[in-house]
Structures are given as structure tokens and as C-alpha cells.
Design a protein around this motif. Sequence first.
Motif, PDB file in Angstrom:
ATOM      1  N   VAL A 374      33.149  49.034  39.626  1.00 33.95           N
ATOM      2  CA  VAL A 374      33.709  48.068  40.244  1.00 33.95           C
ATOM      3  C   VAL A 374      33.164  47.801  41.682  1.00 33.95           C
ATOM      4  CG1 VAL A 374      35.758  46.749  41.065  1.00 33.95           C
ATOM      5  CG2 VAL A 374      35.808  47.866  39.164  1.00 33.95           C
ATOM      6  N   TYR A 424      32.271  34.693  34.829  1.00 32.53           N
ATOM      7  CA  TYR A 424      32.368  34.083  36.356  1.00 32.53           C
ATOM      8  C   TYR A 424      33.901  33.426  36.350  1.00 32.53           C
ATOM      9  CZ  TYR A 424      31.156  32.224  40.914  1.00 32.53           C
ATOM     10  OH  TYR A 424      31.412  31.765  42.114  1.00 32.53           O
ATOM     11  N   LEU A 505      30.938  41.050  35.169  1.00 27.09           N
ATOM     12  CA  LEU A 505      32.023  40.221  35.562  1.00 27.09           C
ATOM     13  C   LEU A 505      32.013  39.769  36.853  1.00 27.09           C
ATOM     14  CD1 LEU A 505      34.727  38.871  34.628  1.00 27.09           C
ATOM     15  CD2 LEU A 505      35.840  40.937  35.040  1.00 27.09           C
ATOM     16  N   MET A 506      32.050  38.472  37.378  1.00 25.82           N
ATOM     17  CA  MET A 506      32.140  38.355  38.720  1.00 25.82           C
ATOM     18  C   MET A 506      33.409  37.467  39.079  1.00 25.82           C
ATOM     19  SD  MET A 506      28.269  37.427  39.952  1.00 25.82           S
ATOM     20  CE  MET A 506      28.239  35.659  38.889  1.00 25.82           C
ATOM     21  N   LEU A 507      34.187  37.999  39.839  1.00 29.33           N
ATOM     22  CA  LEU A 507      35.518  37.507  40.388  1.00 29.33           C
ATOM     23  C   LEU A 507      35.307  36.918  41.929  1.00 29.33           C
ATOM     24  CD1 LEU A 507      37.671  40.184  39.021  1.00 29.33           C
ATOM     25  CD2 LEU A 507      36.879  37.985  37.560  1.00 29.33           C
ATOM     26  N   LEU A 526      43.304  40.186  34.872  1.00 26.21           N
ATOM     27  CA  LEU A 526      41.922  40.724  35.190  1.00 26.21           C
ATOM     28  C   LEU A 526      41.676  42.081  35.253  1.00 26.21           C
ATOM     29  CD1 LEU A 526      41.839  38.608  38.727  1.00 26.21           C
ATOM     30  CD2 LEU A 526      40.393  38.242  36.803  1.00 26.21           C
ATOM     31  N   MET A 530      38.724  43.672  33.308  1.00 25.86           N
ATOM     32  CA  MET A 530      37.574  44.431  34.033  1.00 25.86           C
ATOM     33  C   MET A 530      37.290  45.674  33.149  1.00 25.86           C
ATOM     34  SD  MET A 530      39.218  43.861  37.861  1.00 25.86           S
ATOM     35  CE  MET A 530      38.328  45.334  38.506  1.00 25.86           C
ATOM     36  N   ARG A 533      33.651  47.183  32.245  1.00 30.70           N
ATOM     37  CA  ARG A 533      32.433  46.166  32.511  1.00 30.70           C
ATOM     38  C   ARG A 533      32.196  46.291  33.948  1.00 30.70           C
ATOM     39  NH1 ARG A 533      35.949  43.044  29.306  1.00 30.70           N
ATOM     40  NH2 ARG A 533      34.894  41.849  27.518  1.00 30.70           N
ATOM     41  N   THR A 534      30.870  46.169  34.157  1.00 37.18           N
ATOM     42  CA  THR A 534      30.335  46.057  35.657  1.00 37.18           C
ATOM     43  C   THR A 534      31.099  44.962  36.250  1.00 37.18           C
ATOM     44  OG1 THR A 534      28.248  46.962  34.730  1.00 37.18           O
ATOM     45  CG2 THR A 534      28.183  46.094  36.958  1.00 37.18           C
ATOM     46  N   THR A 535      31.505  44.989  37.317  1.00 37.33           N
ATOM     47  CA  THR A 535      32.487  44.216  38.073  1.00 37.33           C
ATOM     48  C   THR A 535      32.072  43.994  39.521  1.00 37.33           C
ATOM     49  OG1 THR A 535      34.407  44.733  36.494  1.00 37.33           O
ATOM     50  CG2 THR A 535      34.708  43.221  38.568  1.00 37.33           C
ATOM     51  N   ILE A 537      33.300  41.726  42.929  1.00 34.86           N
ATOM     52  CA  ILE A 537      34.671  40.985  43.197  1.00 34.86           C
ATOM     53  C   ILE A 537      34.243  40.761  44.767  1.00 34.86           C
ATOM     54  CG2 ILE A 537      37.083  41.251  43.758  1.00 34.86           C
ATOM     55  CD1 ILE A 537      37.188  43.527  41.949  1.00 34.86           C
TER      56      ILE A 537
END
Length: 595
Positions: A374, A424, A505-507, A526, A530, A533-535, A537
Motif C-alpha cells: 500500500v 479506480y 487499486l487506485m483510491l 475498501l 485492498m 493488491r497493489t494499492t 491511495i
Amino acid sequence: MNATTDRKAIRQKEGGWRQFVALIRDADPPKLQLAIALLLSLVGTAGSLIIPLFTKNLVDGFTFDKLEPLHIVVLVLAFALQTVAGGVSIYLLNRAGHKIVAGIRDRLWSKLLKMPVSYYDNSQTGELTSRVTSDTGIVRGLITEHLSGSLNGIISMIGAIVILLVMDWKMTLVMLLAIPITAAIMAPLARQMYKISKGMQDETAGFTAVLNQVLSEIRLVKSSNAEEREYENGKKGIMSLYRFGVREGKVQAWITPVMMLVIMGLVVALIGYGGIRVSSGLMTAGELVAFLLYLFQIVMPAAQISQFFTQFQKAVGATERISAALKADEEPYQGGKDVTEREEPIRLDNVAFSYNEGKSVLRGVSFDIEPGKVTAIVGPSGGGKTTLFSLLERYYIPQSGTISYGAEPIGELSLAQWRQRIGYVSQDSPIIAGTIRDNICYGLNREATDLEVEQAARMAYAHAFIDALPEGYATEVGERGIKLSGGQRQRVAIARALLRDPSLLMLDEATSSLDSKSELAVQQALDNLMIGRTTLIIAHRLSTVVDADRIVFIEKGVVTGEGTHEELLASHPLYQEFANNQLRLNAETRINVTS
């Protein structure tokens, strides 16, 4: 100066004519239908050209004794041939016209979907809508409403003139003198009509943009008491269209009387000159009658052709806008290298980007996003955090520097495969009009089962509220999801991302605008999203970034700090200030809740 301007206008006119022909050709017109329609037009015209000759013979030698049934049969057949052939020809031309316009709209719609986000940054939605509907409608009107009449008219005029030259070439030359006179008068009027129609189309597109903007944000308009202001904005467009309409009416007011003047003058001249020739025995009365009938077969189509060229000027203006859109650069959606299935680090190396020349948003940004970890991006507003997400989504291309996935620059990878790997979730996750199920499955490149959709909704903490609705997953959410609350929209968006099963994952501050209860539910969703996963933020809240494996601090487009929460707290003054402000806000919130 005037000569130069005239030459430029001529080149523009020729270019517009060529663009129109190219646009029609690229729409793959049904050539067989058009050929049959042309042949039937010739047959129908042949039938119409027989009638004046038959009338001539009747006038010159009419007696009841000489009237044979065959004459009546020939006349009836000529009328029937003209009617049937003309009707079928018009139908085929209309059908072909609608197919051509459908082809243009299909190309334009496909093109709009393939254009990069940067194109939409500089274009208004209403103007683009006008290209697909209004401008293509003008082209359709030219083909389906005016082309058939003008085509028949041209054939009729040529046939009538040929027959008249054979009958009496001197009378025909008198009649043909009207053509250069009419052309000299009509040419400047046609140029004026072109300018007016082009301006009207621009104004229509602008007015459509105002309508789309205001009506799509009607709640903002009303809550801001902006009805009067928006009324004035709309009224400007309405009055501008009115002024263009009045100018168009003035030109039309010249065209129709001029045409009638030419027609009446021609009729009087032919009757006078023909009468002299009849009285001197150089022409029979029947020939004079036939001449007048052929005259109307020339004059009536001339009016249709005049309308055709007026509409053609409008179509050329519409074509210029359509062609400009069709020539715009597309995203490189097809092609590119396959994206590897294994998880690779994403590396930003000295990335710089600006939306407008001379105003940098990002400058020399370098950091790594480790797979399965993350990474949080924090910093003051306007620092370029959301722009980073846009670059990773490949909405834009960096002016310098590279973004790589493993050893490959992402610009060389398949765009479709790259975006398929990304989930996204933004602060105001967009919702389309349709059902909740439609929104959860939106963009999925396979058919999802009801069980998969429900499982994604459960993991997103959305199933409970969806199941409580009377129509469940078949509930219509309204335009932009207006029937759902902010928290509900966010959870539907998270369910959509879960069903997509992204590896990256893009938050983008996905919980910042929610109340505490909704935020808790969304944050739990969320956390599920997550896992593994590659996250990446974007965060403004301390609680979001404390547990991140890595924090990148960006201010004014530059990375000024990088590390864990503890490392930045010990070494980065602005991050210390950020953390202290968040702790103070959290304490004030607890006090307010307690009291």
C-alpha cells in the motif's frame, strides 16, 4: 486585398466541397441502390418528357375523329411510368441517404469514444453532441430531402433542353439567356447563406452546450438561486440564433422573388417571341404550348436545385466540423505489448507534466510502487496527486520522464490490457443511469453471474441496502445515481471494482465526503478490496495513511518526502504539521460527538 480574400474563400469552398464528397465516400454508400435510383430517375424523366410532345400533336391536329384509344393509353402509361419510377427512385435515395448518415454517425460515435481525455478537456459536451445529432442531421436532410428532387430536376432540365434545341434552337437560346443572369444574382446570395449557416451551426452547438450543462446540474442551479443568471445565459444563445434566423430569412426573401421574377420574365418573353413566330408561320401553336410545358419542366426543377444548393452550403459547414472531429488524434487502444500476468513494481522516473504550456503540475517526480504493498500519496491540495492517477491511467502522457511496469514503459503496453488491470475508486465515483446491477457490472469484459454480483456487493458492504430496496439489484438509480446516497454510491463503485478483480487499486480519497457511519462501512469495504493488491491511495486523513507500507509526500508538483509514517513524522516538517492537524481534528470530532 480583396482578390486575396476572394481566392481564400474559393479555396475554402472547394475544400468544403471535397470534404463533403470524402465524408460521403468514407461512409460506404450503397452504390447499387444509388445506381438503380439514378436509372429510375432517367425512366421517370423520360416519361415526363413524352407528355409535352403528345400535347403538341394534340394541339396541332386535335379532332375527335383523330383521337384514338392508343393515344389515351400512351398518355396514361407515360403518367404512370413517371409516377412509379419517380416514387421508387425517391424511396431508394431516401434509404441510401439514411444509410450514409448512419455510417457517418457510427464513425463519429466510434471516434468520440476513442479520443483521449485531453480532447474532452478542450471541448464542451454540448458541442460534441451537436456534431453527432444536429450536424449529421443537416447532411441527412440534404441527401434524403433535397438530393432526390435535384437529381430528377437536373435530368429533367437536360432532357427538356435537348428536345427544345431540336424543336427550335432560336427560342431555346432566348430561354437559356436567363441562366447566366440568374447565376450572377444567386452566387452572392449563396455565399451569404454559407456564412450564415456556418455561424448558426456554431451558435447552435454553443447553445446546446449551455442546455446540457445547466440541465445536468439543475440541483446546483436551484440551490444557488442561479435561475435568473442561467436564464440570461440561455437567452443570449436564443437571441443569437434568432438573429441568424432573421439574416437567413432576408437571404431567402431575395432568393424566392428573384426566381419568380426570372420565371415570369422568361414566360412573357417566350410567349411574346413565340407568338410572333407562330403568326409568321415559323412555329405551330402546338410547338409553342410544348415549349411552355418544357419551360415549366426546367423552371420547377431549377427551384428545387436552388434549394439543394442552399442546403448544400449548410451541409458543407456541418461537414467541416464533423471532419475536424474525425481527424482528431485517437488513443492507441489497439496494439502494444501484452501486459505480463506477474506482479511487477511500477516506477516513476523524473516525470514532468503540465496541462497548459508554461504551468507545470508535476516536476521531476520519482518513486516506486511495490507490488502487493500500500502506497499513500499525501500533500497540500493542488500538489498534483490526482494528476498522478491520470498519468497512471494513461489519460495523459508525461512531457518528460517515464512510468514503467517492471522493465516496460507503460506507454508501450496494450492500453486495453493495462486499464483492465486497474480498479479506480474516486471521491465521487461516477454512476450511470440504469440498474444497480448494470453499474456493478459496468465495463466488465465478461458476463457476470448473479452469485458473483451478490458476492462482490457483500464484500463491498452494499448487499444489505440493495436487498432492502423493493426491486433489489434491478433498482433504477437515476441519472448520475441521484436516487442513492453518497455512501451507497461509493459502495456500488467498490463492488464494481471488486467484480473487476484488478491487480492495481487506485483510491482517490474515497471516504472523504462521507458521514462517519457511511465512512465506516466504506472503509471496511475498501479493506476487503485492498487485500493482496497493489494499492495506491490519495489521502487527506491520518487514519488512512498510518498503516501504509510507504508514504510519498508531494507539494507543488515535487516529491519532498518518502518513507513510513514514523520516518516522515521524524524528518518531514510539513508531514508533522499534517499529522498534528489531523490529530487535533479527530480530538475535536470526539468532543463534539460526546457533547
